[in-house]
Design an enzyme around this catalytic site. Sequence first.
Site, PDB file in Angstrom:
ATOM      1  CG  ASP A 216     -27.890  26.221  -4.500  1.00 27.52           C
ATOM      2  OD1 ASP A 216     -27.177  25.508  -5.241  1.00 27.52           O
ATOM      3  OD2 ASP A 216     -28.714  27.041  -4.952  1.00 27.52           O
TER       4      ASP A 216
ATOM      5  CD  GLU B 282     -29.557  25.628 -10.354  1.00 29.21           C
ATOM      6  OE1 GLU B 282     -30.049  25.518 -11.491  1.00 29.21           O
ATOM      7  OE2 GLU B 282     -30.255  25.660  -9.311  1.00 29.21           O
TER       8      GLU B 282
END
Length: 389
Positions: free
Chosen positions: A76, A138
């Site tokens: 991400d 994350e």
Amino acid sequence: MAPDRGAVALLARLVACRSIAGGGNGELIAEVAHVLEGAGAVVHVLDGTRSGVSVLHAVLGPADAAGGLLLAAHGDVVDVAGQRWTSDPFSLCESDGRLHGRGATDMKGFLAAALAAVRASDPSALRAPLHLALSHDEELGCAGIGPLLDALGDNLLPAPLAGVVVGEPTALRVVDRHKGKAALDITVRGRAAHSATPAAGVNAVVATAQLVGQLEALGSELAGEATDAAFSVPHATIGIGPIAGGVAVNIVPDTCTLKVETRVLPGQPLDGIVGRIEAVAAALETELQARAPEAVVAVRQVAGYPALAPDPAGAAFAAHVGTVAGRGSGGAVDFGTEAGLYQQRLGVPVVVCGPGSMAQGHTPDEYLTVAELTAGEAFVAGLIARLRG
């Protein structure tokens, strides 16, 4: 090592996948799985923590042999909303040796370098396995790694690992510590009243301002306690984030919200410092309830991750990774990673080491240089070479 245009092409494909934290990541997972399967890896795609997102694990070489290595990344990226880019953030743009694109540094650059190195390797020559793990979210407080850790602990690691390398950008310097973090949402509820008679109410915005002052004082206390000179900010901190409250100037606000974080040193009890924040909130609640029994100061932890702590038992692994990277070992970073979670759950040596600098992460026109990408690929290739011997 000469620049590998294949690694640049891989990075371009990864950047084009709009895997913004909190959104979907199916395109990215499919892209990574395709490359790894083509390189001879056994790939597992597992459900993530939200609908429509996944995590990925892959292994090359003899999975049941001891001494393997796990390369860990998150897929991400942070959003680009509100940022002014001079090029399309989701179309890799090369200029003056810089590769611009969202996630180029944090941390699709490492992922592209790892994929390029894997694609150039021969899995049949490995005497110990190479594992790759890819998480989601994350950037939202390491919120998406749980299913991956569960699967690794259950059956995806049939033999003991030599260690884990989390490829966050450290300029290929081996890092053995970072702080732990907890993110908190605090809601203050008072009592509404007409602003012409403010004493009839309990102003939640004013109470929140009082709470901010108390938390700042707690932060000063923490600064005088444990220290670690390896960090640029050598002590635990409390950060004050967005505040929102009230609906009109002629109404005493009855609700106000505040976002707070605390970052603690390795070895400091994260729960203990969260508990001190909760104690400050509870004392304020007691004070407000003396004026309005319905008053509340509620604290809710919404995200967090443990610190990565230096591990004397892992010194040899850190030195090994440092030798391959060629930039030295030891030291700290001020940003957080998933490394502490891998250390906590897997119980093996864990270091952070990857190409690029976090100074470029999250910024408009984020970039990784071609030279940094090439060095990252050489680093992973060097780690793979050690698994052959």
